[in-house]
Design a protein around this motif. Structure first.
Motif: not given
Length: 431
Positions: A315-321
Motif C-alpha cells: 500500500g506504500s510502494w510508490w511512496r517508499i520508491f
C-alpha cells in the motif's frame, strides 16, 4: 461555541454564559456570569473570586486594567506538550485549550520528539533530516564505522585494479590467443569476485552497526561503537544470508527470463526478457527494502523479515520508491562531486607521466596516481553517503510501523515519556 463537557471557553461569547433567561449557574456552563447589561443590585451576586483577565467583569465595579489575552492564539510551531491541557482542560502557554482529542479540537498537538524524529508519521523532509541529524549528532560513532569500512574496501579495490585488471590485454597491435584471454579473464574474474565479497562483508557490517545507532538515535540515546557491535553481532550471519538470498534471487529471475532467448538463439527474445526483468527486479527490491532493519531490530529470521517487509511496504510502494530513489540521486550527486575531480586529477598526472599513449594502453587509468586519488575520493564519498542511505532505510521502517502498528507509543515508553498516548492522564514532555 461548543459547550461539550470538559471544554474551557477561551473567551466571552454570547452563546456561552449570556443566554437570555438562564439563571446564574444553571445554563449548563460551569462558572457562568451575569450578562453585562444587568446592573448589580444590592452588591455583587457572584463570588469574590475575580474572573481571569480578558473575560467577564462587573460593569459597575472598577478594576485595575488588565492586559488583554488573545483568545484564539494558535500554538507556535515546535512547542512542547506543555502547551496543551490534559483531560480536564485548562490554560496552556499559548491560550486556553481543551482536552486532547476532544470535540472541536483546534488542530493536532505537536508530537513528542525525544530523538532525531518526532513520534508520528514522517514526511520526506523529516526522514532526510533525521538521517543527517543522526550523522551530525552521533558522528563519533557513525563516521569511524563508515570510514574504516570504506578504507578497507578501497585499499583492496586499488590492489585488485593495479595487479589484476592491469594485466588484461588491451593493446591494439597484438591479438592475444584464446587461451591467454581465458586465463587472464579467469584470474581477473576471481579477483573481482573476491573484491566484491569483501565489499559485501564490509557493507553488511556497516549497515548492521548503523542500524543499531539509528534505532537508539530515534529514542534520543547515544551509542558507542562497542555497543553497536555487541547489539549487531548476533544478527550478522542472518543479514549476510538475507543479502545473498536477495542477490541470488535477482540473478535467478534474470536468468529465467532471458533463458528462452538464449535457447532460441534470438537476441530479440533475450532483450525482451531483460526488459521484463528490470521492472520486476525494481518492484521486488522495494518490496523487500525494509527486510534488513526488520531483521536487525526485531531479531527475526530471514523468512520472517521478508514477510515483515512485504507487509509494511504493501500500500506504500510508490511512496517508499520515491523516497528511496530521491535518496539515491542525492547520494550519487554527492559522490560524483567528490570522486570525479580527484579522478580527473589522477588521470592528468598519468597523462603527464605517460603521455597520450597512456590512454591507448590503459596505463593512465591504472597508474598509482589515478588509483590512489580515485580511492581517496571514494572513501570520502562513502563515509558521507553510507550513513544517509542506511538512515533513510531505518527511518522508513520506523515510519511504516508508526503508520500501521502505532509504534510511536512503544517508542515513547522506551524513551521514558510517561503517560504518552491518545488519552493521557497528564501531558508528557518530549526530550
Amino acid at each position: 461555541m461548543n459547550d461539550s463537557p470538559g471544554w474551557a471557553v477561551p473567551g466571552p461569547s454570547p452563546s456561552d454564559g449570556d443566554r437570555p433567561g438562564a439563571p446564574d449557574g444553571q445554563d449548563g456552563t460551569e462558572g457562568a456570569r451575569p450578562p453585562a447589561q444587568q446592573p448589580p443590585a444590592g452588591g455583587p451576586k457572584w463570588s469574590a473570586e475575580q474572573p481571569p483577565p480578558g473575560e467577564w467583569s462587573s460593569p459597575g465595579t472598577p478594576q485595575a486594567p488588565q492586559p488583554p489575552q488573545p483568545p484564539h492564539q494558535q500554538p507556535q510551531p515546535g512547542a512542547g506538550w506543555g502547551s496543551y491541557a490534559g483531560p480536564q482542560g485548562g490554560q496552556g502557554r499559548h491560550g486556553t485549550y481543551g482536552p486532547a482529542g476532544g470535540p472541536g479540537q483546534w488542530g493536532k498537538p505537536p508530537a513528542a520528539k525525544p530523538g532525531v524524529i518526532p513520534l508520528r508519521p514522517l514526511d520526506l523532509g523529516e526522514i532526510l533530516d533525521g538521517a543527517v541529524a543522526t550523522m551530525r549528532s552521533h558522528w563519533r560513532s557513525v563516521l569511524p564505522i563508515t570510514l574504516v569500512v570504506a578504507t578497507v574496501v578501497q585499499v583492496i579495490t586499488v590492489l585488485v585494479q593495479k595487479y589484476t585488471l592491469a594485466d588484461l590485454p588491451v593493446t591494439n597491435d597484438a591479438q592475444p590467443s584464446l587461451r591467454e584471454l581465458v586465463d587472464t579473464l579467469g584470474g581477473s574474474m576471481l579477483a573481482l569476485v573476491a573484491n566484491g565479497f569483501i565489499q559485501l562483508i564490509g557493507t553488511i557490517v556497516a549497515t548492521a552497526m548503523l542500524t543499531m545507532i539509528f534505532s537508539r538515535a530515534v529514542l534520543g540515546h547515544g551509542s558507542s561503537i562497542g555497543t553497536a557491535w555487541r547489539e549487531a553481532r548476533p544478527q550478522l550471519l542472518r543479514l549476510l544470508g538475507l543479502t545473498l538470498l536477495l542477490g541470488l534471487g535477482g540473478a535467478l529471475l534474470v536468468g529465467v527470463l532471458i533463458a528462452p532467448g538464449i535457447a532460441m538463439g534470438s537476441v530479440g527474445v533475450g532483450l525482451l526478457g531483460g526488459f521484463v526483468a528490470l521492472p520486476l527486479l525494481l518492484w521486488l527490491g522495494i518490496k523487500f527494502s525494509l527486510a534488513s532493519p526488520a531483521l536487525m531490530l526485531e531479531k527475526s529470521s530471514v523468512p520472517t523479515s521478508l514477510r515483515r517487509s512485504s507487509r509494511l511496504v504493501q500500500g506504500s510502494w510508490w511512496r517508499i520508491f520515491g523516497i528511496t530513489a530521491l535518496t539515491g540521486l542525492i547520494t550519487a550527486f554527492v559522490s560524483a562531486i567528490i570522486v570525479w575531480p580527484l579522478t580527473a586529477v589522477g588521470l592528468a598526472i598519468g597523462l603527464a607521466d605517460g603521455g597520450v599513449a597512456g590512454l591507448e594502453d590503459g596505463t593512465a587509468a591504472t597508474g598509482w596516481a589515478a588509483l590512489i586519488l580515485s580511492a581517496v575520493g571514494a572513501v570520502i564519498a562513502q563515509t558521507i553517503t553510507m550513513p544517509i542511505q542506511s538512515g533513510v532505510t531505518v527511518l522508513l521502517y520506523v515510519d511504516q510501523r508508526i503508520r500501521r502498528e502505532a509504534l510511536d507509543l512503544e517508542l515513547a515508553r522506551a524513551a521514558g515519556l510517561e503517560n504518552y498516548g491518545p488519552d493521557p492522564a497528564a501531558p508528557p514532555t518530549g526530550g
